[in-house]
Design a protein around this motif. Structure first.
Motif, PDB file in Angstrom:
ATOM      1  N   SER A  33      -6.504   7.756  14.658  1.00 22.18           N
ATOM      2  CA  SER A  33      -5.827   6.686  13.922  1.00 22.18           C
ATOM      3  C   SER A  33      -4.865   7.239  12.884  1.00 22.18           C
ATOM      4  CB  SER A  33      -6.852   5.774  13.245  1.00 22.18           C
ATOM      5  OG  SER A  33      -7.447   6.437  12.143  1.00 22.18           O
ATOM      6  N   TRP A  93      -1.127   2.818  10.646  1.00 16.91           N
ATOM      7  CA  TRP A  93      -2.062   1.788  11.112  1.00 16.91           C
ATOM      8  C   TRP A  93      -2.788   1.140   9.934  1.00 16.91           C
ATOM      9  CZ3 TRP A  93      -0.647   0.855  15.748  1.00 16.91           C
ATOM     10  CH2 TRP A  93      -0.226   1.873  16.576  1.00 16.91           C
ATOM     11  N   TYR A  94      -3.132   1.944   8.953  1.00 18.71           N
ATOM     12  CA  TYR A  94      -3.855   1.417   7.797  1.00 18.71           C
ATOM     13  C   TYR A  94      -2.943   0.583   6.901  1.00 18.71           C
ATOM     14  CZ  TYR A  94      -7.501   4.494   9.385  1.00 18.71           C
ATOM     15  OH  TYR A  94      -8.450   5.101  10.159  1.00 18.71           O
ATOM     16  N   GLU A 124      -0.338  -1.151   8.013  1.00 20.75           N
ATOM     17  CA  GLU A 124      -0.120  -2.411   8.722  1.00 20.75           C
ATOM     18  C   GLU A 124      -1.331  -3.334   8.575  1.00 20.75           C
ATOM     19  OE1 GLU A 124       1.016  -1.782  12.772  1.00 20.75           O
ATOM     20  OE2 GLU A 124       2.810  -0.645  12.221  1.00 20.75           O
ATOM     21  N   PHE A 125      -2.515  -2.758   8.608  1.00 22.77           N
ATOM     22  CA  PHE A 125      -3.716  -3.574   8.419  1.00 22.77           C
ATOM     23  C   PHE A 125      -3.755  -4.148   7.007  1.00 22.77           C
ATOM     24  CE2 PHE A 125      -8.140  -3.964   7.024  1.00 22.77           C
ATOM     25  CZ  PHE A 125      -8.575  -4.909   7.925  1.00 22.77           C
ATOM     26  N   ALA A 185      -1.672  -7.300   6.834  1.00 23.06           N
ATOM     27  CA  ALA A 185      -1.992  -8.391   7.765  1.00 23.06           C
ATOM     28  C   ALA A 185      -2.787  -9.482   7.043  1.00 23.06           C
ATOM     29  CB  ALA A 185      -2.769  -7.855   8.959  1.00 23.06           C
ATOM     30  N   ILE A 213      -5.497 -11.537   9.136  1.00 20.59           N
ATOM     31  CA  ILE A 213      -6.770 -10.832   9.335  1.00 20.59           C
ATOM     32  C   ILE A 213      -7.606 -10.902   8.064  1.00 20.59           C
ATOM     33  CG2 ILE A 213      -7.814  -8.571   9.734  1.00 20.59           C
ATOM     34  CD1 ILE A 213      -5.558  -7.976  11.672  1.00 20.59           C
ATOM     35  N   HIS A 214      -6.960 -10.776   6.921  1.00 19.18           N
ATOM     36  CA  HIS A 214      -7.700 -10.844   5.656  1.00 19.18           C
ATOM     37  C   HIS A 214      -8.344 -12.215   5.450  1.00 19.18           C
ATOM     38  CE1 HIS A 214      -4.989  -7.436   3.965  1.00 19.18           C
ATOM     39  NE2 HIS A 214      -5.891  -6.989   4.807  1.00 19.18           N
TER      40      HIS A 214
END
Length: 185
Positions: free
Chosen positions: A12, A30-31, A33-34, A37, A40-41
């Protein structure tokens, strides 16, 4: 046993998108982008709220039913143990039955339905945890409290439930985790 987890974390931290491609350099893409988001939260927050509510309701129902089952002797005990049979049926069966019932009653679909479904499925887990520990509990404190004039409800909550602090935490943690894990984002 931790090797697959370590491989996933290391992969990752790669810049390129495909695992089969040669890594071009380290990246936290990736982290990041998370972290951005928002959908998602909010879904994770809803999942946590449902998990905590389900854990509280399931622990209360589980304690009350386990207390009753553990204090009854004779043939009535078998009938009370049958209450925990939801643990024997797949959760999908309960989910479909609950959705059909909610449609007939006009309840609709939503978070209340998820809460009720999870509570029905996970209450027997709490009942099993509390029942196991109630079997080992010495009932002399209950008898003493009753002789001193305590009501049945007061005995349940101030004498019995107070002695089961670790099982309360265990049941709460297990059910909250299971409910959160089963919550569909």
């Amino acid at each position: 046993a931790l090797l697959p987890l370590a491989a996933m974390v290391l992969s990752s931290l790669r810049e390129n998108q495909f695992l089969w491609a040669w890594p071009t350099g380290p990246s936290m893409r990736w982290y990041l982008e998370f972290a951005d988001a928002r959908t998602i939260h909010s879904a994770m927050l809803r999942g946590c709220i449902v998990a905590v509510a389900v854990a509280i309701a399931s622990c209360l129902l589980g304690f009350l039913s386990a207390y009753r089952i553990s204090r009854v002797v004779g043939r009535d005990r078998f009938a009370l143990i049958a209450i925990t049979t939801p643990a024997l049926l797949p959760a999908l069966v309960y989910g479909l039955a609950l959705m059909k019932t909610a449609a007939l009653v006009g309840l609709g679909q939503g978070m209340l339905l998820v809460f009720l479904g999870h509570t029905v499925v996970f209450s027997p887990v709490a009942t099993g945890i509390f029942y196991y520990f109630l079997q080992a509990l010495d009932s002399s404190a209950e008898v003493a409290a009753e002789e001193l004039g305590a009501t049945r409800l007061r005995i349940q909550w101030t004498v019995v439930a107070a002695q089961l602090q670790r099982p309360w935490l265990a049941a709460f943690g297990v059910i909250a985790f299971l409910s959160w894990d089963e919550f569909v984002i």
